[in-house]
Design an enzyme around this catalytic site. Structure first.
Site, PDB file in Angstrom:
ATOM      1  N   CYS A  88      49.904  37.426  36.691  1.00 24.93           N
ATOM      2  CA  CYS A  88      50.073  38.126  37.985  1.00 24.93           C
ATOM      3  C   CYS A  88      51.015  37.357  38.899  1.00 24.93           C
ATOM      4  O   CYS A  88      50.789  37.269  40.121  1.00 24.93           O
ATOM      5  CB  CYS A  88      48.736  38.352  38.685  1.00 24.93           C
ATOM      6  N   ASP A 108      46.318  31.729  50.982  1.00 27.50           N
ATOM      7  CA  ASP A 108      45.597  32.291  49.845  1.00 27.50           C
ATOM      8  C   ASP A 108      44.878  31.124  49.159  1.00 27.50           C
ATOM      9  O   ASP A 108      45.496  30.314  48.477  1.00 27.50           O
ATOM     10  CB  ASP A 108      46.610  32.965  48.906  1.00 27.50           C
ATOM     11  N   LYS A 148      35.618  32.993  41.271  1.00 24.33           N
ATOM     12  CA  LYS A 148      36.336  31.801  40.787  1.00 24.33           C
ATOM     13  C   LYS A 148      35.591  30.531  41.176  1.00 24.33           C
ATOM     14  O   LYS A 148      36.015  29.427  40.879  1.00 24.33           O
ATOM     15  CB  LYS A 148      37.754  31.768  41.359  1.00 24.33           C
ATOM     16  N   GLN A 200      42.704  29.757  44.482  1.00 15.28           N
ATOM     17  CA  GLN A 200      42.674  28.685  43.476  1.00 15.28           C
ATOM     18  C   GLN A 200      42.306  27.329  44.069  1.00 15.28           C
ATOM     19  O   GLN A 200      42.187  26.349  43.341  1.00 15.28           O
ATOM     20  CB  GLN A 200      44.031  28.585  42.761  1.00 15.28           C
ATOM     21  N   HIS A 245      50.777  34.767  43.854  1.00 13.37           N
ATOM     22  CA  HIS A 245      50.120  35.765  43.000  1.00 13.37           C
ATOM     23  C   HIS A 245      50.505  37.149  43.539  1.00 13.37           C
ATOM     24  O   HIS A 245      50.767  37.300  44.738  1.00 13.37           O
ATOM     25  CB  HIS A 245      48.607  35.535  43.133  1.00 13.37           C
TER      26      HIS A 245
HETATM   27  N1  PLP Z   1      45.562  34.669  44.593  1.00  8.22           N
HETATM   28  C1  PLP Z   1      45.582  33.764  43.609  1.00  8.22           C
HETATM   29  C2  PLP Z   1      46.353  32.484  43.791  1.00  8.22           C
HETATM   30  C3  PLP Z   1      44.895  34.005  42.419  1.00  8.22           C
HETATM   31  O1  PLP Z   1      44.945  33.107  41.424  1.00  8.22           O
HETATM   32  C4  PLP Z   1      44.172  35.216  42.285  1.00  8.22           C
HETATM   33  C5  PLP Z   1      43.462  35.516  41.030  1.00  8.22           C
HETATM   34  O2  PLP Z   1      43.738  34.970  39.994  1.00  8.22           O
HETATM   35  C6  PLP Z   1      44.167  36.108  43.352  1.00  8.22           C
HETATM   36  C7  PLP Z   1      44.870  35.799  44.483  1.00  8.22           C
HETATM   37  C8  PLP Z   1      43.419  37.395  43.281  1.00  8.22           C
HETATM   38  O3  PLP Z   1      42.044  37.170  43.278  1.00  8.22           O
HETATM   39  P1  PLP Z   1      41.030  38.360  43.059  1.00  8.22           P
HETATM   40  O4  PLP Z   1      41.448  39.047  41.779  1.00  8.22           O
HETATM   41  O5  PLP Z   1      39.701  37.683  42.948  1.00  8.22           O
HETATM   42  O6  PLP Z   1      41.131  39.270  44.232  1.00  8.22           O
END
Ligand code: PLP
Length: 405
Positions: free
Chosen positions: A363, A199, A225, A202, A122
């Site tokens: 993203c 990270d 999430k 998900q 992401h």
């Molecule tokens: N990393 C991953 C794999 C994501 O899917 C997302 C959000 O969709 C993020 C990071 C960013 O999360 P946040 O917008 O809650 O900071």
């Protein structure tokens, strides 16, 4: 265990709403999941009875608010099996947690150092490292995927060298759904003496997270999430690592003593929590963890996997549909395109039938480039989704396809 879906759905008020004259079929859970009534009530309860700034006052309400925030910290510690509450830092979300690590841990990187990441990251796990490149001549080395959307582990291994300072990767891809072998990847990083950041944005809503078993150095995720409130995230870090890192932001709450001759910093976890935290939502986040544990992560996963399997089979039969991400070990994310129809048109028309899916690059533009598409349509499942909703989605898709091709 069979889930009582009526009971579960009844706890999510938004699922009763309509879009136009159609019942809402919410399949955008990867972007954010919905929030059960008990979490919403916990937010209201904080505002109505406990709103006083935390860790500041001797007065009763401030101490009660502090207790509620710190209760959530203990819940998170237990949820991810961290060794201590000092290893649980509250942030605004996954994005801020990664930026914190990039800024603070990245402080020690030198020109010529290298970071290994993957093509399925992401933007939240790409751009913070690129921002570091404004000040330091750091190289990003990128692990590719195969045609099923799995990481090339041989390539991953080959990218380590004496200049590697960090390996960072998503636990679960937000586009492909691939569940990466993060324990193995962390082990390989450690064999090379390299720090590993996962990270978990998900993964945390779907998979059990045990940071001690994984042996990760950092693990990050977002409350919103996980059926929780917005504005709250977690950075887990090993204590000795966090202790060795400089503060990320300066301000109130993160200090021991301030004078114009110099300032000393608070102990963990407060060193990394400058300013007033989102204590209302942090307090309510505990209720979201209660919800997940009450329903049971195994039950959640089993139910979502069943929906994924069922929907994937049906969608794959539709002529012209191409699915992205077919790894055997997959989370409840289904990305696809229909012929050369634009993903936006598909999403727009599905919305007219009450079906909320995500469209675009999610993203993850480097991944889109790798897949050779500008974007995809993405349906993603949560515990409250039903087979009937999957059927509405599938029949709606069949209905709109002649309009977009
Ligand atoms: N990393 C991953 C794999 C994501 O899917 C997302 C959000 O969709 C993020 C990071 C960013 O999360 P946040 O917008 O809650 O900071």
């Amino acid at each position: 265990m069979k889930l009582d879906l009526n009971d579960i759905r009844g706890r999510f008020p938004i699922l009763e709403r309509t879009v136009g004259d159609k019942p809402l079929v919410y399949l955008d859970n990867t972007a954010t999941s919905q929030t059960p009534r008990e979490v919403v009530e916990a937010v209201v309860n904080m505002y109505e009875h406990y709103k006083a700034n935390v860790h500041r006052g001797v007065h009763t309400v401030s101490q009660e608010a502090t207790d509620m925030q710190e209760h959530t910290r203990r819940r998170v510690r237990d949820y991810i099996n961290a060794s201590s509450v000092e290893e649980v830092i509250f942030t605004r979300g996954t994005t801020e947690a990664i930026n914190l690590v990039a800024s603070s841990f990245g402080d020690r990187f030198r020109d010529g150092d290298e970071i290994i990441l993957t093509v399925m990251e992401h933007h939240a796990n790409i751009v913070p490292w690129q921002l570091l490149q404004r000040h330091k001549d750091i190289k990003l080395r990128v692990v590719d995927i195969n045609e099923r959307g799995e990481l090339d582990l041989e390539q991953y291994k080959s990218l380590f060298n004496e200049r590697t300072v960090l390996a960072t990767f998503t636990h679960v891809s937000n586009v492909l759904g691939t569940v990466n072998p993060v324990k193995e990847m962390i082990r390989i990083a450690h064999e090379h003496g390299v720090t590993a950041l996962v990270d978990g944005a998900q993964a945390s809503p779907h998979l059990p997270i045990d940071v001690r078993d994984l042996d990760c150095d950092f693990y990050v995720f977002s409350s919103h999430k996980m059926y929780g409130p917005t504005g709250v995230g977690v950075l887990y870090g090993k204590k000795e690592l966090l202790e060795s890192m400089p503060p990320y932001q300066g301000g109130g709450e993160m200090i021991k003593h301030v004078s114009f001759n110099g300032t000393t910093f608070a102990d963990l976890p407060f060193k990394f929590e400058a300013g007033t935290p989102d204590f209302v939502d942090i307090a309510a986040f505990a209720k979201a963890l209660d919800f997940i544990e009450e329903v049971g992560l195994d039950n959640i996963r089993e139910h979502e996997e069943e929906l994924l399997r069922y929907t994937t089979e049906k969608i794959a039969e539709i002529p012209g549909v191409k699915i992205y991400g077919t790894a055997p070990h997959k989370s409840a994310v289904l990305s696809f395109n229909v012929g050369d129809a634009h993903n936006y048109d598909v999403g727009f028309l599905l919305d007219k039938l009450g079906v909320a899916v995500r469209t675009g690059h999610h993203c993850a533009q480097p991944l889109m480039e790798r897949l050779g598409v500008p974007g995809t349509v993405r349906a993603s499942f949560a515990v409250y989704n039903t087979k009937e909703e999957a059927d509405i989605f599938i029949s709606s898709l069949k209905r709109i396809i002649p309009m977009v091709l």
